[in-house]
Design an enzyme around this catalytic site. Structure first.
Site, short mmCIF file in Angstrom:
data_model
loop_
_atom_site.label_atom_id
_atom_site.label_comp_id
_atom_site.label_asym_id
_atom_site.label_seq_id
_atom_site.Cartn_x
_atom_site.Cartn_y
_atom_site.Cartn_z
CG ASP A 67 -0.30 -0.58 2.46
OD1 ASP A 67 0.93 -0.46 2.59
OD2 ASP A 67 -1.01 -1.14 3.30
CG ASN A 136 -8.90 -1.88 12.08
OD1 ASN A 136 -7.94 -2.48 11.61
ND2 ASN A 136 -9.39 -0.79 11.53
CG HIS A 138 -5.80 -2.41 8.89
ND1 HIS A 138 -5.97 -1.15 9.44
CD2 HIS A 138 -4.46 -2.62 8.94
CE1 HIS A 138 -4.81 -0.65 9.78
NE2 HIS A 138 -3.87 -1.52 9.49
CD GLU A 143 -8.78 0.57 7.82
OE1 GLU A 143 -8.71 -0.37 8.65
OE2 GLU A 143 -8.24 1.65 8.00
#
Ligand code: F6R
Length: 265
Positions: A67, A136, A138, A143
């Site tokens: 990313d 979380n 990801h 996400e």
């Protein structure tokens, strides 16, 4: 899912770098998927050491990063381009033309993302994908949400991720709110996956992942349960809740977790 609980962060980094080095020795033109963030820094340092001291050869290795922040140029010290060159690429003999990182300033983002996936496919897909994990769940910047996209795409970062990333920025306003990320499909198609997690902030999500019996878009990392060659390397701090869970008398060990190395606690 093979689970390695390492003694500490240095041990985790050494173990991760050894897996990568052994794959490069087996296949010198390895297609390596790479992550940024705090967690793989030690692994990159170890790989640089292996290059300098043991002649690990990156000259034919091809890399694809997961990313890049959107709206940030390559020369910005906050960009993942900058991170990768500073922490890894400029210290080893990798060829610049073999390095691929999404362009955070791409004009036609959709076309850029499509080209990124085509380029990965051109090399026959990713052989080994290195992953970190968000608190979380990801992976890359996929996400949690109602759906997860398969291909490389532009995504909005969640508030949780923006806050976690803010530790690298002077103010909240500067933290990018969007990123270009490989999709879940590209990640899951990697032949081999190594996921790293370090520190107490990751203990909860790692316990959840290792205890999971179902995949859910609410925890993107849970899709790794569908893959047949995933090695999870975590340190004692990240393993704390998992340890408590599996040591309780009424716990039943999960079939998908094969404990291959547990540092004695
Ligand atoms: C970074 C990436 C992210 C990070 C994750 C954990 O390229 O894809 O998924 O791996 O946010 O970041 P750290 O390691 O900083 O806790």
């Amino acid at each position: 899912m093979d689970l390695i609980i390492a003694k500490d962060y240095s041990d985790l980094s050494r173990r991760a770098s050894r897996i990568i080095a052994s794959e490069i020795k087996k296949k010198p033109d390895l297609v390596l998927g790479l992550a940024t963030g705090s967690t793989p820094l030690g692994t990159y340092q170890e790989l640089v050491r292996l290059y300098r001291e043991e002649g690990l050869d990156f000259s034919r290795v091809v890399t694809f990063n997961l990313d890049e922040y959107y709206g940030i140029s390559m020369d910005n010290p906050q960009s993942y381009h900058y991170y990768m060159f500073e922490n890894f690429f400029k210290h080893v003999n990798i060829k610049p033309e073999n390095i691929h990182i999404p362009d955070g300033m791409a004009g036609d983002v959709e076309a850029h993302c499509k080209k990124y996936d085509e380029e990965i496919a051109k090399y026959g897909g990713i052989d080994l994908q290195l992953l970190g994990i968000g608190q979380n769940g990801h992976i890359g910047f996929n996400e949690p949400g109602d759906e997860l996209l398969t291909a490389t795409h532009l995504t909005n970062l969640t508030q949780n991720t923006i806050e976690a990333n803010s530790r690298f920025f002077k103010s909240m306003d500067e933290v990018p709110k969007q990123a270009i990320t490989m999709g879940l499909g590209t990640i899951i198609q990697a032949k081999k996956i190594v996921l790293l997690a370090s520190g107490k902030n990751k203990a909860e999500i790692m316990a959840e992942l290792l205890d999971e019996n179902a995949v859910s878009t609410k925890n993107p990392a849970s899709f790794l349960l569908l893959h047949k060659d995933v090695t999870v390397i975590i340190d004692e701090e990240a393993a704390k809740i998992y340890r408590q869970m599996t040591q309780s008398p009424d716990s039943s060990k999960k079939l998908h977790v094969r404990e291959v190395f547990l540092w004695p606690s």
